[in-house]
Each structure stands twice: as structure tokens, then as C-alpha cells.
Design an enzyme around this catalytic site. Sequence first.
Site, PDB file in Angstrom:
ATOM      1  N   SER A  73      15.805  59.137 -91.583  1.00  0.00           N
ATOM      2  CA  SER A  73      15.362  57.888 -90.943  1.00  0.00           C
ATOM      3  C   SER A  73      16.490  56.990 -90.464  1.00  0.00           C
ATOM      4  O   SER A  73      16.251  56.062 -89.686  1.00  0.00           O
ATOM      5  CB  SER A  73      14.465  57.091 -91.889  1.00  0.00           C
ATOM      6  N   LYS A 119      16.733  56.504 -86.869  1.00  0.00           N
ATOM      7  CA  LYS A 119      15.879  55.562 -86.126  1.00  0.00           C
ATOM      8  C   LYS A 119      16.691  54.407 -85.547  1.00  0.00           C
ATOM      9  O   LYS A 119      16.306  53.826 -84.527  1.00  0.00           O
ATOM     10  CB  LYS A 119      14.767  55.033 -87.040  1.00  0.00           C
ATOM     11  N   TYR A 177      11.061  64.129 -82.051  1.00  0.00           N
ATOM     12  CA  TYR A 177      11.222  63.216 -83.177  1.00  0.00           C
ATOM     13  C   TYR A 177      11.818  63.944 -84.384  1.00  0.00           C
ATOM     14  O   TYR A 177      12.742  63.442 -85.036  1.00  0.00           O
ATOM     15  CB  TYR A 177       9.862  62.589 -83.524  1.00  0.00           C
ATOM     16  N   TYR A 231      11.940  50.746 -96.045  1.00  0.00           N
ATOM     17  CA  TYR A 231      10.557  51.048 -96.393  1.00  0.00           C
ATOM     18  C   TYR A 231       9.913  49.804 -97.009  1.00  0.00           C
ATOM     19  O   TYR A 231       9.979  48.731 -96.429  1.00  0.00           O
ATOM     20  CB  TYR A 231      10.504  52.258 -97.337  1.00  0.00           C
ATOM     21  N   VAL A 247      15.413  59.484 -96.320  1.00  0.00           N
ATOM     22  CA  VAL A 247      15.015  60.267 -97.495  1.00  0.00           C
ATOM     23  C   VAL A 247      16.011  61.365 -97.841  1.00  0.00           C
ATOM     24  O   VAL A 247      15.898  61.989 -98.891  1.00  0.00           O
ATOM     25  CB  VAL A 247      13.616  60.917 -97.334  1.00  0.00           C
TER      26      VAL A 247
END
Lengths: 304, 304, 304, 304
Positions: free
Chosen positions: B63, B66, B188, B240, B258
Site C-alpha cells: 500500500s 498508493k 492495481y 488504515y 501489509v
Amino acid sequence: MDYQKILEEIHQEVLPLVDKGKVADYIPELANVDRNKFGIYLLTLDDNAYAVGDVLEKFSIQSISKVFMLALTISHLGEKVYDRVDVEPSGDPFNSLVQLEHESGIPRNPFINSGALVITDMMISSFADPRAEFLEYVRDLVGQADVFCNKKVAASEKEHGFKNAAMVNLMKSFGNIENDVDEVLDLYFEFCSIEMTCSELARAFRVFANHGRGVIDTKKYITESQFKRITAIMQTCGFYDEAGEFAFRVGLPGKSGVGGGIAAILPDKYSIVTWSPGLNKKGNSLAGMKALELFTTKTGTSIF
Amino acid sequence: MDYQKILEEIHQEVLPLVDKGKVADYIPELANVDRNKFGIYLLTLDDNAYAVGDVLEKFSIQSISKVFMLALTISHLGEKVYDRVDVEPSGDPFNSLVQLEHESGIPRNPFINSGALVITDMMISSFADPRAEFLEYVRDLVGQADVFCNKKVAASEKEHGFKNAAMVNLMKSFGNIENDVDEVLDLYFEFCSIEMTCSELARAFRVFANHGRGVIDTKKYITESQFKRITAIMQTCGFYDEAGEFAFRVGLPGKSGVGGGIAAILPDKYSIVTWSPGLNKKGNSLAGMKALELFTTKTGTSIF
Amino acid sequence: MDYQKILEEIHQEVLPLVDKGKVADYIPELANVDRNKFGIYLLTLDDNAYAVGDVLEKFSIQSISKVFMLALTISHLGEKVYDRVDVEPSGDPFNSLVQLEHESGIPRNPFINSGALVITDMMISSFADPRAEFLEYVRDLVGQADVFCNKKVAASEKEHGFKNAAMVNLMKSFGNIENDVDEVLDLYFEFCSIEMTCSELARAFRVFANHGRGVIDTKKYITESQFKRITAIMQTCGFYDEAGEFAFRVGLPGKSGVGGGIAAILPDKYSIVTWSPGLNKKGNSLAGMKALELFTTKTGTSIF
Amino acid sequence: MDYQKILEEIHQEVLPLVDKGKVADYIPELANVDRNKFGIYLLTLDDNAYAVGDVLEKFSIQSISKVFMLALTISHLGEKVYDRVDVEPSGDPFNSLVQLEHESGIPRNPFINSGALVITDMMISSFADPRAEFLEYVRDLVGQADVFCNKKVAASEKEHGFKNAAMVNLMKSFGNIENDVDEVLDLYFEFCSIEMTCSELARAFRVFANHGRGVIDTKKYITESQFKRITAIMQTCGFYDEAGEFAFRVGLPGKSGVGGGIAAILPDKYSIVTWSPGLNKKGNSLAGMKALELFTTKTGTSIF
């Protein structure tokens, strides 16, 4: 930097927005406030003050009060406060019951209504006279004695506060309220009804900008760790469902209220308070938010 | 300040935590990572580097990718990106569909899966070869060419990525996905499968710490306003459902993955990256988060 | 009782409603149906038929197909079907993902889309050629061979069926879909695209009114217990979010479809089918529902 | 049919279940009930009665009372009752606030707590002495005068009824409660605390089985249309989140209560009441539900 000139420029620039927002109208006492009121008060840690507009007029600080409630309670009870209220953004309108039910009566953070109701409940359980101690605490932060609750506002809030009553009952059903429901509500509405001027709020918040130590009285109101916690919660949860937008546009930790006030701090530098009763769709002061955005942009000051 | 000594102290202090977390196990490629790996890499704007542990080993940044996706897309499309993805914290587990359905297919922010899927869709619509442009962008940020996606990880993610597929289909049903569902998902998952070392990530994030300007190549990757926006989103949405906790304990804008990585910045000062595959219950690296907390405490540096 | 006369009266009474509803328009094949079509077909267990209007014209039976899917599957797999799909009303719009996520991928009942998708998945796992077996089953129930799927409708549904794709992916993420997502969707959309006349539907549903035994072929299609179960589900879940209203106004177990059809039964007495493409706000045929209400009121027949 | 013999068989068959359920324990008055109590009372429209077990012992009818509340209110106010409470199954646990908030304070149906609270509010607004009128109404339905509320149960319910208080406050915030919150709660809890025997409940429900006309006093308590409405709501909403299961296994409209009672009817034929305090996971009497299933199976009587 010529702060006074900057504030005056900002005043001119936001004037067209002052009557564009919608004044909170769920109780008559707020609905009747003149929406043309506007003020900015800047107070630095080296004890200079700069102001434009209606900065010496009292207004209902409403949810800004939640910062004082948390600070007082955490200074007495410490981290165990967070066993009964979380510290994460809510991602839902500020008074939603859904999340509260989903998370077994533990509010997401102390700056949404449910969270502040739990804080109020802790204050009743822990303080001999929570009403008096709270007022005294806020007066100490401000450094003067004429800060009061508006009983008429509190009564009117109570009369229309059925969603808050729903929340406190729901939390009691989960065991997260210890005291009588009406006692919690009455006290909570009093805390929200406190009235202060921009100038007074700026003095109180300057203590937070100074890591919890009074600039004049040099008293340590909260520990360094508690300062960090409160500042982090202001940063991530201080603006209803607009914390991200505020972080981007303004970039200061702070707290807003439906009375149209916004109090913010730049740690180690200053506190700044705006007041303009017209709100945007998310419940934050329209002109106040714009004024703060202009201020951090023009001065190049923000936490980032 | 003797940063190297501080990093070494921290290394000793967090060692007992390294095998306490739970390695992500939803795909075998992540499950098989050695959970005793640990590294911290600190890179200052005045171009000093300090490191302990496994900082030159590649890991799946997941992540953290992102942030690069958002930066690249916003630098091309500007603010209109935010018509299709909001900028507010989600207050729900990072892959929940509930809020997405409630808010008509508009994700809460670009750092939850649904938001990054919309960003991916924008990249497909806007770039001739989004895959190549993305890799080139990340390589530029890092300043070297050997950054790659791991096709095996991407394939494995796809094979187990039914919740992501549910989200992209749901958003397409609301009209917020323009391209083919499988094309969006494939790309993605590739973006998430990129592998970097602590050192490489620190170099890339130092560009953000430097307000979007490369320290070595002096290239302007994003505007000042875009820097502010991305930093604000890292601050309020980067961890998160633990953004508030991270803001309090660490006090730096950043992003976790993660794969056990965390990249964070102190604007104008430094970037810092930790890697430790064991995660806490909220999905953030257990030892990494502790290491960053110790670092900002010991150095007295944080945005507050 | 002079059923023919009653049907003709009803026809006159509901005519003004026929063009008041809204024809389903999410795919062109349904949007282009003439909304002035209207038919009622009544078929008794003692083998008398009564009809008015367009009862010999084929229309897309859509969700009515879910009854056949459940009957065929339960006749092969028995009660274990209900380990993967519940039997309770949903209390939410028929395609909501919220409840599905909240209940770990177990749909509320087999007559909402998610439930029928799970049934489709079971059929793929259990039958050698589910497509052929399903068509043969429906043809047997009807007693004639010219019942077909409309491939164009099925393709169009697939092209617009992103919410269904979201659901099947979400259920697969919970482990409640065994087969390939696209295979499930393709077959499901084919099942929904089946076309029948009022007359044919009435013949098929008469088998259910006869406790699962064919009136002509005397074949036992489902057991008595399976009959009871299917009838109970039709009663409590057959009409999207209008099961309670239908139970009150009509008082017959049944199933509606967005093609404008409604099939209902009075066990031991008759089956009755209406068709009128204009739908009310809840997605049920406006004139069809009124016609059935008038029928049970005029004849004094209902399950209560 | 030898109903008495059938009831005796059933008694033997369900005996092993009698101590398997869990007695409601949220208030001491219910927790202390002997869970070995068991009774069935069958009353036909041709005025024959059959009974086994503890059918002459009073128990707390709890939610069964909601049927009487609805019947009395609808007989006075007619269909306009349904402007403030819907008639659809809830698909959620019986006391959830989520759906209530989502649907702007309009409860899903009158047989969940929120719906019955709105009915109570209507009774306060419409009746001179709702408490007295309600008791008189129930006594008339039963045909005798010794039916009373248990003030101790009502007080205990109030003391633990914070979730109900949350619901009534939430509905008041939406404008769907006209009277004082505490007045509504007090009356509601009294209505729920009414105590009756199986025999008395069977007599009261026989009036509903007889389409709303008293079998002995021949009085018309509700219209034919109101009968149909109430029966439909019993069918689709009478058993918390187990309406579908009850429809399948038993196949009779009815209503259960956490006191362990279930009252059901077969229109034109009979009323039947069971009492066994042990509840299943969904809050319905475990042995009572089994007894009714055996009864409709052995007698071949059900609405389907």
C-alpha cells in the site's frame, strides 16, 4: 512578518463569504445570532496579539468545549480515559449512532458528541463538583474569571437534544455510561453552552500551543504526552467529517463548533481563533475556515 | 544529534517485538517472508543517511505504492482527481464496502483500496502506458533503475483479490470506474507488488519531505499545493484504522503497507523508512511503528 | 364462482394503472418493452383456465426464475442448500451489499440476487450441464418444449451487471462461491433471461400449488417438506422490500420480476400469473399487484 | 381428529427440549422463571378446547402484547397508523438502531420494539386513558377481568431499558414521537409486562382467528381489512429474525415473546398458544416452536 496587516487583508478577502454560510438553527438561541459577525484573534507564544473584527464579543463555543473537557479529564485520569473512548477519526457524520452500535458503545474519539458524553460521565464519576471544576479550569486557562455557561442555551439544547439522549442511552445499554442519563446530558449541554470571546479562546488555546504550560502563569496543565495526544486528536478529529480537508487547506490542529468558532494552534508558535456564525455543509464556519487557510498560506506556517 | 547511535539504540529496544507480530498470510508470497527481518533507514534533506538492519533487502511495498500512484496522477490531472475520490479518513476497516455503497461509489480517500483502484482507473484513462510511466516515475523518485514489480505477487494477489474485485465492480455500477474491471485490477495489483529496499523508499519519500522537489535531480515532481494535499492525506489516512494512534505516538505523515514497511516524512528535515513484516491487529508493522515512536521521542522531532 | 367474469372486471379496473408504472430501463431490452401490455392467467388444480389480455405473449420472467432455480437445486441437494443461503427476509433493497458483508457472505434468502447467485454456483458444482438441466426442468414444469433463454438479454444484463459482479466477488472472498466468478454470472444472467408467457408460467407454478406434483404428468418434482419451504420463502421474501405489503394486499405466496411478471399460488386451489411491465417504486408490477389484490378480494381467496 | 391425543404426543416429544433453551435474563423477574414450565392450549372456533401442561399459570407475555397494541390502535385510527410505522420485515436483530437511523425514524413494522414504541406514542396522543383502555381491551378479548400488568416487571424493564430509551429518543429527534419520552417508555413497559395464561391468550387470539369478531360476545373488534393487515404482519414480522423459519416449520401467523410464549392462529379454524421459557438463539421459545411445528405437521393444518 506584519501579522496585523495580514489579518486585515484576510478580513477584506473573506468579507464576501461572511453571509454565505448557514447559521445553525436547531435551537433559537443559535439561530438568532447575527451572521455578519466576524473576528480573528492571533496570539503568539512571545506574547504578541493581533486582531480584526468582533474579537471581544462573547459567542457560544459549543464543541470547542470538548477540548477543555478532554484536557481536564485526561490530566486527572490519564491514559485510562482511552479505555472508554477511542482516538480514531469517525468517517461518519458527527452524531451517527450506527458506528456506536457497531462498536459496542465505544465512541470513535472524544471530539464527537458520543465521545464527549462519555468524558462528561467520567467527570461526574471522578470530580466532587464537575461543573465548578470545569469552569474554574477554563477560567485558569484563559486567565480571567468572567467565563460562564449560558443556562438558556443549555436548556434549549436539552429540549432539542434527543439524538444526544439516544446516544447516551445506547452507550448506557452497553455499560459505557456510569451515571444517570439526565445528569450526563444536563452537564454536557452546560459544557457546550459556555461563552467566550475570540480573545479568550486564543488565550486558552495558547496553553496547548505551549505544550500544555501556561505562558503567563507557567502552570503545567497537561503532560507532554497528553499534549501530544490532544494535538493528534485535534489534527485527525477536530473538524467533524472535514478533518482531511482542514489538514490540507489549513494544516493546523484545532477544533470547530457550530457556534461558528474555530480555535487552532501551531505548537511552539501561536494560537489563532476565528468566529463567523455562517457554516458550510459539513458544519464548520465557512468564512473562518477560509480565513485560516489564507493565514497559513500567507504566513507560510503550518505543521507540514 | 547522533542519529546513528539513536537508531542502534532503537534497534536493541524493538528487537523483542520483531517476532511478536503476525505476518500477512492471505497470499503465500507474503506469508513466506522471514519475520525476523528488520531495518530502519533515515535520510536527511542535507543528504546524510543513517541505517540499521536489513535496509538493502527488497520487500513488497504494497500500500505504500498508493502514495506514488496519487502523486503521479495528481501531477498530471490536478485537483479534479478529488471529484472521484474524497480526502477524508474512513473510520472503517480499509476494505469495507459498506461506506462505498452508502456514498454512491466515491471512496473516502486515495489510500484505501477502493480509492487507489479509482486512481488506477484514472491512470488507465489518462496515460498511454500507465504501467511503464508508473515504474519510470518511481525510478525517478528513487534515482535508480532497478525497481520492479513482482509478477508472481501480482498474480497471487489477483487470484485472492475477490474483495478488491467486489469493490471495483461496485464502483463501476455507480459509474466511477471507466475502464474494464480486469484491466483495473491487474494494473492495481502490479502497482502494489512493487519491491523496494528501505534505502530506496527513503530516497523516494525524501522528495515528498522536500515539498515535492528532488534533492539530487532538483526536479519539481508535484506543486506546493499538491505536496500539502498529499501530506495531509498521509497524516489523516495513511495508517488504515490507526491514523489517530500513529499521529499521537509518532507524529509524522506517512504510509504503511501489509508487507511490513512504513515510510514517513518530517517536511523540510528527513524521510525515514522501517521494515518489519510482523503486523499488529490493525495491519501496521508492530516493530516498525514502535521504532518510529522511539525515534520521534528520542529526537524530539514530530510535526507537532 | 364466475372466474372469467371476475378477470374481465379486474381488467377494466386496472386499465388506468397500466401506463402509470415505470418500465425497468437498466438494459435496453427491457426498456423497449411496450408498457401497455397486460395479461392475467388463472389456472385451477381441477384444470380450468381463465384469461384476459396478452397471456400468450412471451416476456422476460427475470427474478421469477429464482423459484425454478431453488426448486431444481433443492430437489437435488436437499436441506444442505440452506447452509450457504439463509431463509429470512432481507429488509433492505434487493441488491444491497451491506448485509452481505455484515453476514460474512451468506445471503439472506435465495430470492434476492446474492442468494440466487449462490444457488447458481451450487448448480455448476452439482450438475453435469446446469444450463441444459435447468431448461429441461422448466420445460417439464410447463409441459412443453419451446421455453428458451434470450441470449441478447443475458448479454445485456452481463454488460450492466456490475453490482451482481460485486456481490459474487464479495461472496467468493468469504468462500461462499466455489466456481469461477464469470461462469457464475454468465449462467445466472441466462437463467434470468428466460422468456415465458403468462399461460406457461401459470402451468409451471400450478405444480407448486399442487404441493410439487405435476397435475398432468403426476410427477413429484419436490417433496412435501421442500414444497413447504419454497412456499414459505415465496410468502416472506418473494417481493423485494414489499413482502409485507403484498401479504396484506394479496395474501398469496408468489414471486415477482422486473420484467413485470408476478406468479402466485393458492396451495390446493390455483396458480395465477399477471404481466404488466410498469413497475412501482419497489420494483413490483404496479397493475399486476393491483389485479391480484382485486382478485383475492373479489374471490375471497387468500392464505389467511 | 383427536386433538387431545396429538397434544399429549407432542408434550412427550418436546419434553427433552424444555430445559435446553436459555431463559431471558436481562431482568431478574424473567431470569427467575422456572424453565421447566410448559403448556399448550388449543382453542377452536367451534369452541372446543384442548390442553396439556401448565396452561393456567400466568406468565409475562412481553412482545405478544404488541399484537393487542396494534389491534386497539388501528381500530381507532385506521390506516393512518402506517404513515408512522412501516409493515415490512426488518432483517435485523429486533432492536437495532441502524435501520431506524437509516430510515429517518420510521420503524420497519409495529412488532419490533421501535414500532411498538411509536404505537404507544399514538395511544397516548389519542386515548384519554391509554393504560385503562388497553387493559379493558385485552380483558374484553379474553372475556374476563383478571388480566393485569406486573408493575415490578415494568419497573425492572425501565431500569434496564436503555436501548429502548435510545430508540425512542432517536425517533423523537426525527419527529416521530409526539409525547414525553419517559411517558412513552413507562407505558410501553407496562404493556409488555402484562401477564396471561395460555388459556387466556388463546381466547384473545381466537378473536383474530375469527377475522376480528369475538366468538362469544360476537363483537367486531377490527374490520376485515384490519384483520388481513394484522395477520399479514404476524406472518412476515412476528418472530424477530426468524419469520422465514417459522413460516416454513410452522406455517401459521403468530407472535412470540421473550417470556417464552407463542400465540398463533389458523384463520377460520383455531388459535393455539404455547409457553416454555427456554429460548433459542433468535429469542423464540425453543420447545414452543418445536411443539407448534409438530402440531401443524401432525394435523396437516397450516396456511399453506
